[in-house]
Motif scaffolding. Structure first.
Motif, short mmCIF file in Angstrom:
data_model
loop_
_atom_site.label_atom_id
_atom_site.label_comp_id
_atom_site.label_asym_id
_atom_site.label_seq_id
_atom_site.Cartn_x
_atom_site.Cartn_y
_atom_site.Cartn_z
N GLU A 400 25.24 41.27 47.56
CA GLU A 400 24.28 40.53 48.00
C GLU A 400 23.71 39.40 47.26
O GLU A 400 23.64 38.29 47.56
N ALA A 401 23.65 39.74 45.68
CA ALA A 401 23.25 38.74 44.99
C ALA A 401 24.61 37.65 44.72
O ALA A 401 24.23 36.49 44.40
N MET A 402 25.68 37.90 45.16
CA MET A 402 26.96 36.83 45.05
C MET A 402 26.81 36.15 46.41
O MET A 402 27.70 35.35 46.57
N ARG A 403 26.08 36.71 47.40
CA ARG A 403 25.89 36.09 48.62
C ARG A 403 27.47 36.00 49.35
O ARG A 403 27.75 34.97 50.12
N ARG A 404 27.98 37.23 49.34
CA ARG A 404 29.28 37.28 50.10
C ARG A 404 29.24 37.41 51.54
O ARG A 404 30.14 37.48 52.33
N GLY A 405 27.98 38.01 52.02
CA GLY A 405 27.92 38.21 53.40
C GLY A 405 28.57 39.47 53.91
O GLY A 405 28.41 39.39 55.18
N TYR A 406 28.52 40.45 53.11
CA TYR A 406 29.12 41.60 53.76
C TYR A 406 28.72 42.66 52.65
O TYR A 406 28.46 42.55 51.52
N THR A 407 28.68 44.06 53.10
CA THR A 407 28.36 45.40 52.48
C THR A 407 29.61 46.03 52.03
O THR A 407 30.70 45.74 52.48
N ARG A 408 29.56 47.06 51.09
CA ARG A 408 30.60 47.59 50.58
C ARG A 408 31.47 48.18 51.74
O ARG A 408 32.44 48.43 52.13
N GLU A 409 30.63 49.02 52.57
CA GLU A 409 31.02 49.73 53.93
C GLU A 409 31.77 48.73 54.93
O GLU A 409 32.56 49.23 55.53
N PHE A 431 38.19 40.28 41.78
CA PHE A 431 37.15 41.10 41.24
C PHE A 431 36.58 40.33 40.09
O PHE A 431 37.16 40.08 39.06
N ILE A 432 35.46 40.44 40.14
CA ILE A 432 34.53 39.64 38.81
C ILE A 432 33.67 41.01 38.19
O ILE A 432 33.23 41.62 38.55
N ALA A 433 34.05 41.05 36.83
CA ALA A 433 33.17 41.97 36.07
C ALA A 433 32.04 41.31 35.30
O ALA A 433 32.18 40.40 34.75
N GLY A 434 30.79 42.24 35.44
CA GLY A 434 30.02 41.53 34.57
C GLY A 434 28.91 40.36 35.23
O GLY A 434 28.52 39.91 34.44
N PHE A 435 28.71 40.57 36.58
CA PHE A 435 28.13 39.43 37.32
C PHE A 435 26.72 39.75 36.73
O PHE A 435 26.36 40.64 36.62
N CYS A 436 25.90 38.83 37.11
CA CYS A 436 24.40 38.87 36.98
C CYS A 436 23.77 39.94 37.26
O CYS A 436 23.69 40.26 38.59
N GLY A 437 23.20 40.73 36.42
CA GLY A 437 22.36 41.91 36.89
C GLY A 437 23.32 42.94 37.04
O GLY A 437 22.72 44.11 37.48
N GLU A 438 24.55 43.04 36.85
CA GLU A 438 25.43 44.27 37.21
C GLU A 438 25.02 45.32 36.30
O GLU A 438 25.01 45.29 34.96
N THR A 439 24.70 46.40 36.79
CA THR A 439 24.40 47.96 36.10
C THR A 439 25.67 48.49 35.83
O THR A 439 26.87 48.30 36.82
N GLU A 440 25.65 49.32 35.11
CA GLU A 440 26.82 50.41 34.98
C GLU A 440 27.16 51.23 36.34
O GLU A 440 28.22 51.30 36.63
N GLU A 441 26.09 51.34 37.04
CA GLU A 441 26.27 52.01 38.20
C GLU A 441 27.19 50.82 39.07
O GLU A 441 27.93 51.53 39.96
N ASP A 442 26.76 49.79 39.28
CA ASP A 442 27.26 48.71 40.13
C ASP A 442 28.73 48.83 39.60
O ASP A 442 29.82 48.75 40.59
N HIS A 443 29.14 48.55 38.31
CA HIS A 443 30.49 48.56 37.72
C HIS A 443 31.24 49.90 38.23
O HIS A 443 32.37 49.75 38.82
N LEU A 444 30.54 51.05 38.19
CA LEU A 444 31.46 52.21 38.61
C LEU A 444 31.77 52.13 40.24
O LEU A 444 32.82 52.82 40.62
N GLN A 445 31.20 51.60 40.80
CA GLN A 445 31.09 51.46 42.35
C GLN A 445 32.24 50.55 42.56
O GLN A 445 33.27 50.70 43.50
N THR A 446 32.44 49.47 41.70
CA THR A 446 33.56 48.62 41.96
C THR A 446 34.94 49.51 41.35
O THR A 446 35.95 49.26 41.95
N VAL A 447 34.83 50.30 40.20
CA VAL A 447 35.98 51.12 39.87
C VAL A 447 36.17 52.11 41.09
O VAL A 447 37.62 52.32 41.36
N SER A 448 35.53 52.59 41.67
CA SER A 448 35.92 53.48 42.82
C SER A 448 36.40 52.83 44.02
O SER A 448 37.17 53.47 44.73
N LEU A 449 36.07 51.46 44.30
CA LEU A 449 36.53 50.83 45.24
C LEU A 449 38.02 50.70 45.15
O LEU A 449 39.01 50.59 45.87
N LEU A 450 38.28 49.99 43.93
CA LEU A 450 39.77 50.02 43.37
C LEU A 450 40.70 51.26 43.49
O LEU A 450 41.80 51.19 44.03
#
Length: 590
Positions: A400-409, A431-450
């Motif tokens: 949402e912060a990236m304005r990508r227009g979709y959710t993970r789901e 994939f982009i690592a460390g975008f503005c405001g990315e928390t450790e939980e956000d990061h782990l969600q990206t890991v799980s998507l991979l």
């Protein structure tokens, strides 16, 4: 000893080109020297010293050419000289100008495949205007860098290269014309003022929509002035320019079908460096693909910043067609755009040109995958079963912060739909690592998507803040550099682990491979890519041809070879070649 300079009479310069029988290009972008076909006197060294003179918009500058050799323009072995006792009349000088040595241009390309395509457009324009191409930096009169601005690291590579060119300029012999340096493309568009004023090193700056203006800009630079054009266009597509392939004889080629992007993702500089979306007319794209087919090219990749939002408005009777729907659960920051021939129509037409030519496309946006595109990919044997689905993050909050227009789901639903529609499809992503405001939980969600998607190919980078973007104006680049680095390393490690598992599933299977050439690591092996765009390496050996009565022989670049995979890593498959075949025959056998 040197001959005295020629006497130039006071007769005015001719206002029109010499007759066609002289067979010269008029006017040359810069006259560097003149060629005579007569042998020079055996006892004399030679020198040509012509005064600076204006001819229309072009300048003739004094030169001290060397005597020797074969000219780089292929004019043959000629010698520079003027007879010491003869005057240089208007007619004689007109004939002299008809054997002008062309300006040698050296081109370097940085960044994405769109820049490779831009380089081919630039060269087509310069070639038409009388320039010569050199692959040797030391031979160049003009050096042009086609640049990338998507990340700070890409721009730093250009600044470093400019320091090397600064030293090259300083070492240039005085007998030669000054070396001219040009910055083209996205970095030129973003940093025009800084490029022009930083150490006064760059002579020409041209944005992605200003390549047609290069001959004029270079002519201005010849007078010692800096020249720039970074105006963005709402309609420039270079549709009437057939790019000159920079790898002559290659088996693969890239065809630009659209330019610019309207998505306005908050991290992305592309809309500001390449402008709004506009598409080439389908007719010009088909013409280029047919030309490539005639040249023996076996794989074409359709290029665009948002390639599957293609919309050709050149056909009036299609301008009222309703806009296609977006992928389920996806949205845009702009209103739906009705009218025009869409990507599915283009893909259909391109795939019909040559049944032996593979078709790929990149880079798409996940929102623009209507069912008709997926169905076409599944049905056509020469459209590769490989899709690029750039996710950027696995966290809905970050998306949402990236304005990508979709959710993970919504993204995962699209992945499942694609795999159901195209069995065996190969997937890649960004994939982009460390975008503005990315928390450790956000990061782990990206890991799980991979882990969940298990991509075959991935492009992963640490976030780099770009000026002018929405993120630059509205968000804080608050993830420390060391945290970005750690997160990126974890994403890369996860991707490689999952890609190795995905590729391992291909061991024991037969893969159709388009041969590109010898392996870089071993001359006894060949390298190519399968339908999923994964590199395949196999021994160079005598092979039977699947065609009846086909003679055995070694595979050549452009051949299709069936290879049985024996081992796999995260990036490469290895195997043993079984036989040569064709794309159509291989499809018919399945």
């Amino acid at each position: 000893m040197s001959l005295p300079p020629p006497r130039v009479n006071s007769t005015p310069w001719p206002t029109a080109p010499p007759s066609p029988s002289h067979r010269c290009h008029w006017p040359s972008p810069r006259i560097t020297s003149a060629w005579f076909t007569l042998e020079p006197p055996a006892t004399s060294s030679t020198q040509l010293a012509l005064p600076t003179t204006r001819l229309g918009h072009w300048s003739l500058k004094s030169q001290r050419p060397t005597v020797s050799g074969t000219s780089r323009t292929g004019l043959g072995k000629m010698f520079h000289f003027l007879r010491s006792q003869q005057s240089c009349t208007r007619e004689r000088l007109s004939r002299l100008l008809c054997h002008t040595a062309f300006v040698a241009v050296y081109l370097e390309t940085y960044g994405c495949q769109m820049n490779v395509s831009d380089t081919e457009i630039v060269w087509a324009i310069l070639q038409k205007n009388g320039y010569a191409r050199t692959k040797e930096l030391g031979e160049a009169d003009v050096v042009l860098l086609v640049t990338c601005s998507v990340r700070e690291k890409a721009e730093q590579a250009i600044w470093n290269r400019l320091q090397h060119l600064k030293a090259l300029k300083a070492r240039r012999p005085q007998a030669r014309a000054p070396l001219r340096v040009g910055i083209l493309g996205c970095m030129a568009e973003r940093l025009k003022e800084e490029i022009l004023h930083r150490e006064k090193l760059v002579d020409v700056v041209a944005g992605p929509d200003a390549y047609r203006d290069l001959p004029r800009l270079l002519a201005v630079a010849e007078s010692g002035q800096q020249a720039a054009n970074v105006l963005l266009s709402l309609d420039e597509t270079y549709a009437d320019i057939l790019p000159v392939q920079t790898s002559a004889g290659g088996t693969t080629a890239f065809v630009s079908i659209m330019r610019g992007c309207d998505n306005m993702c908050s991290y992305c500089i592309v809309p500001f460096t390449r402008g709004r979306e506009r598409s080439r007319p389908i007719a010009s794209i088909l013409q280029e693909v047919r030309m490539l087919s005639d040249q023996g090219v076996k794989e074409v990749t359709l290029l665009g910043q948002n390639v599957n939002s293609f919309r050709d408005l050149s056909e009036v009777h299609f301008q009222s067609v309703a806009a296609p729907g977006l992928s389920r659960g996806f949205s845009t920051v702009y209103k739906a755009k009705p009218g025009g021939l869409r990507f599915s129509h283009l893909l259909d037409q391109v795939s019909r040109i040559d049944p032996e030519m593979r078709i790929r496309f990149t880079s798409p946006h996940p929102k623009d995958f209507p069912d008709e595109v997926l169905q076409l990919i599944q049905e056509r044997h020469n459209i590769c079963k490989q899709l690029h689905l750039p996710a950027q993050s696995g966290s809905t909050r970050v998306l949402e912060a990236m304005r990508r227009g979709y959710t993970r789901e919504a993204y995962l639903e699209l992945v499942h739909h694609v795999r159901d529609s195209i069995p065996g499809v190969s997937l890649s992503s960004d994939f982009i690592a460390g975008f503005c405001g990315e928390t450790e939980e956000d990061h782990l969600q990206t890991v799980s998507l991979l882990r969940e998607v298990r991509y075959n190919v991935g492009f992963l980078f640490a976030y780099s803040m770009r000026q002018k973007t929405r993120a630059h104006h509205r968000l804080q680049d608050d993830v420390p550099a060391d945290v970005k680095k750690r997160r990126l390393e974890q994403l890369i490690a996860t991707f490689r682990e999952e890609a190795a598992r995905a590729n391992a599933a291909l061991v024991g299977q037969a893969q159709l491979v388009l041969v590109e050439g010898p392996s870089k690591r071993s001359a006894s092996e060949l390298c190519g890519r399968n339908d999923g765009n994964i590199k395949v390496i196999f021994p160079d050996a005598e092979l039977e041809d699947a065609a009846e009565h086909g003679a055995p022989g070694r595979a050549q670049p452009g051949d299709y070879v069936v290879v049985k995979v024996t081992s796999a890593s995260s990036q490469t498959l290895r195997g043993v070649p079984l036989y040569r075949t064709t794309l159509s025959r291989a499809a018919a056998s399945h």
